[in-house]
Design an enzyme around this catalytic site. Structure first.
Site, short mmCIF file in Angstrom:
data_model
loop_
_atom_site.label_atom_id
_atom_site.label_comp_id
_atom_site.label_asym_id
_atom_site.label_seq_id
_atom_site.Cartn_x
_atom_site.Cartn_y
_atom_site.Cartn_z
N HIS A 82 0.85 -1.20 0.00
CA HIS A 82 0.00 0.00 0.00
C HIS A 82 0.88 1.24 0.00
O HIS A 82 1.83 1.34 0.76
CB HIS A 82 -0.89 0.01 1.25
CG HIS A 82 -1.92 1.10 1.24
ND1 HIS A 82 -3.20 0.91 0.75
CD2 HIS A 82 -1.87 2.38 1.64
CE1 HIS A 82 -3.87 2.05 0.86
NE2 HIS A 82 -3.09 2.96 1.39
N ASP A 161 -14.23 3.04 7.64
CA ASP A 161 -13.20 3.87 7.00
C ASP A 161 -13.82 4.73 5.90
O ASP A 161 -13.47 5.90 5.74
CB ASP A 161 -12.06 3.00 6.44
CG ASP A 161 -11.01 3.88 5.76
OD1 ASP A 161 -10.41 4.72 6.45
OD2 ASP A 161 -10.81 3.77 4.53
N ARG A 168 -13.27 13.15 6.95
CA ARG A 168 -11.93 13.75 7.13
C ARG A 168 -11.58 14.65 5.95
O ARG A 168 -11.00 15.72 6.11
CB ARG A 168 -10.88 12.65 7.29
CG ARG A 168 -10.96 11.96 8.65
CD ARG A 168 -10.12 10.71 8.68
NE ARG A 168 -8.74 10.99 8.38
CZ ARG A 168 -7.91 10.13 7.75
NH1 ARG A 168 -8.35 8.95 7.36
NH2 ARG A 168 -6.67 10.45 7.52
N SER A 183 -6.65 4.06 9.06
CA SER A 183 -7.36 3.96 7.78
C SER A 183 -6.66 2.93 6.88
O SER A 183 -7.29 2.03 6.32
CB SER A 183 -7.38 5.35 7.13
OG SER A 183 -7.71 5.27 5.77
N LYS A 187 -7.85 -1.36 6.36
CA LYS A 187 -8.21 -1.89 5.02
C LYS A 187 -7.33 -3.09 4.68
O LYS A 187 -7.79 -4.08 4.13
CB LYS A 187 -8.01 -0.80 3.95
CG LYS A 187 -9.13 0.22 3.98
CD LYS A 187 -9.02 1.20 2.83
CE LYS A 187 -7.88 2.15 3.01
NZ LYS A 187 -8.21 3.56 3.03
N1 URA Z 1 -4.57 6.54 2.32
C1 URA Z 1 -5.56 5.93 3.02
O1 URA Z 1 -6.02 4.86 2.66
N2 URA Z 1 -6.04 6.55 4.13
C2 URA Z 1 -5.56 7.71 4.57
O2 URA Z 1 -6.02 8.19 5.60
C3 URA Z 1 -4.53 8.36 3.83
C4 URA Z 1 -4.03 7.74 2.70
#
Ligand code: URA
Length: 438
Positions: A82, A161, A168, A183, A187
């Site tokens: 990620h 999220d 946010r 966050s 995931k």
């Molecule tokens: N990427 C994400 O998935 N969440 C965030 O809060 C910032 C970048």
């Protein structure tokens, strides 16, 4: 439990209990908490922070807020990757087929672009016919058969999220280390990977602008991996200039194919190999990062990485003809060369503004749900440290109209700084790698 008491506790710098965090995430998920109270707590968290334990609880509650993807039916150690988000950051399209081609399965859910940063799903959708909506059942079958799946997040993955992120985005509470960490990690945990390689971007085109905050985010997420029993490696990589030379959706697909063909060296390849080799390390496929990089390089040389990319396209309905004929991808009607106004050296790029220029071409969204122009974007011609002559081309802008090209070009002119003197030193590409045992 009274939610106002929870807001006040955090506002005054207190530590939230597991029960309070559970109450918060449940209220977000089932809609029983109003947006204004959720936003107040988010702001209190941004201002007062959360410790490792609170962040771990928040992460796990968010991960458990929807369905969990069970990848156990796919044999082997599944490793995900990620990126915290950047510009011309096309590493997934390169490393996923390379890693899969050496026998480590990659079942990866990706996201869309966010603000100035691009998203893998948008890039994949620029390929005619490519399907990113893959059911869990199909994903498991593909994972077993081809060892590679690139798909959008399933609807029921981490609904907390989705809700928190949307809030946010519009309440000035994105740049909070515990909130970003929760966050991302929620995931990844819900998506079922055994190991996670995080690419924490640092610099003018990243959410983390300096090394101190990037390192804090990286160590927070690595620590969280320990808490939740997942292997995590965090690579802190530079985002003080676009990673690749192509910015935009079909443009980045072209650059990824060129890298897989072995025609492109440079920063994009280097970061892809570093992340890919660390995925192989977590999967136990290699003993050292160098061994991993060599294996991946070999599969560029012998064409196995490109063959795996083709298999991915076939599997998910994409037109495989694009590999040999880029004209099958969307093509822009207008283009404009951005030229240097003076001679000198490129000493700084405001990469977020370059990302903003790309939004201006139509390659990125300015508002939620905006349809993209897949053909639009920018091809950079220069990198930090390069010498330029007056009127030399810095970049070429592609868009549907000359007007949009001009407006993107104005952002680019602002973003690229040319000085008479060469910069003393250039920012590093790989700042640091944080492994769990470190
Ligand atoms: N990427 C994400 O998935 N969440 C965030 O809060 C910032 C970048």
């Amino acid at each position: 439990m009274n939610f106002v008491d929870i807001i006040i506790k955090k506002r005054d710098g207190g530590k939230l209990t597991h029960e309070e965090i559970t109450f918060f995430v449940q209220g977000v998920t089932d809609g029983s908490l109003p947006d204004y109270q959720i936003s107040s707590l988010l702001m209190a968290i941004l201002l007062k922070g959360m410790d490792a334990e609170e962040t771990a609880h928040l992460t796990m509650e968010m991960a458990n807020s929807g369905g969990m993807f069970d990848l156990s039916a796919v044999e082997g150690v599944k490793v995900d990757k990620h990126s915290t988000g950047g510009v011309a950051d096309t590493t997934t399209l390169i490393l996923a087929p390379l890693v899969a081609s050496v026998g480590v399965p990659v079942v990866k859910m990706s996201g869309r672009g966010l603000g100035f940063s691009g998203g893998t799903i948008d890039k994949l959708e620029s390929i005619p016919g490519f399907r990113v909506d893959v059911s869990e059942e199909e994903a498991l079958r593909y994972g077993r058969e081809s060892g590679i799946v690139l798909m959008s997040q399933t609807d029921d993955l981490t609904p907390a999220d989705k809700k928190l992120y949307a809030l946010r985005d519009v309440t000035g509470t994105v740049d909070s280390i515990p909130l970003i960490a929760a966050s991302i990690m929620s995931k990844k945990i819900a998506a079922g990977a055994d190991g996670i390689v995080l690419d924490v971007k640092c610099g003018s085109g990243a959410f983390m602008k300096d090394m101190e905050s990037a390192e804090k985010l990286a160590t927070t997420m690595a620590a969280m991996g320990r808490h939740v029993g997942r292997k995590v490696t965090a690579v802190i990589s530079g985002m003080d200039q676009p990673l690749g030379m192509y910015i935009g959706n079909s443009l980045e697909v072209i650059e990824a194919i060129e890298v897989l063909k072995g025609n492109v060296e440079g920063d994009l390849l280097e970061v892809s190999l570093t992340l890919g080799a660390n995925m192989l390390l977590l999967a136990g496929r290699v003993e050292t990062e160098e061994e991993g990089k060599a294996l991946l390089r070999e599969n560029i040389r012998n064409g196995k990485g490109l063959a795996k990319f083709k298999e991915l396209l076939e599997q998910q309905g994409g037109d495989t003809g694009i590999i040999e004929n880029y004209e099958l991808l969307p093509v822009s009607a207008a283009k404009l060369e951005v030229k240097a106004k003076e001679a000198g050296f490129i000493t700084r790029m405001d990469t977020a503004v370059i990302g903003r220029a790309s939004q201006e071409t139509g390659a990125g969204r300015m508002f939620k749900g905006q349809p993209l122009d897949f053909s639009a974007g920018i091809v950079m011609k220069k990198r930090l440290g390069d010498a330029v002559a007056t009127d030399e081309t810095l970049a070429i802008v592609y868009s549907e109209s000359e007007e949009k090209c001009r407006s993107a070009a104005a952002f680019l002119q602002k973003a690229i700084m040319i000085t008479k003197e060469q910069a003393e030193e250039l920012p590093p590409l790989i700042w640091k790698i944080i492994r769990q045992e470190d």
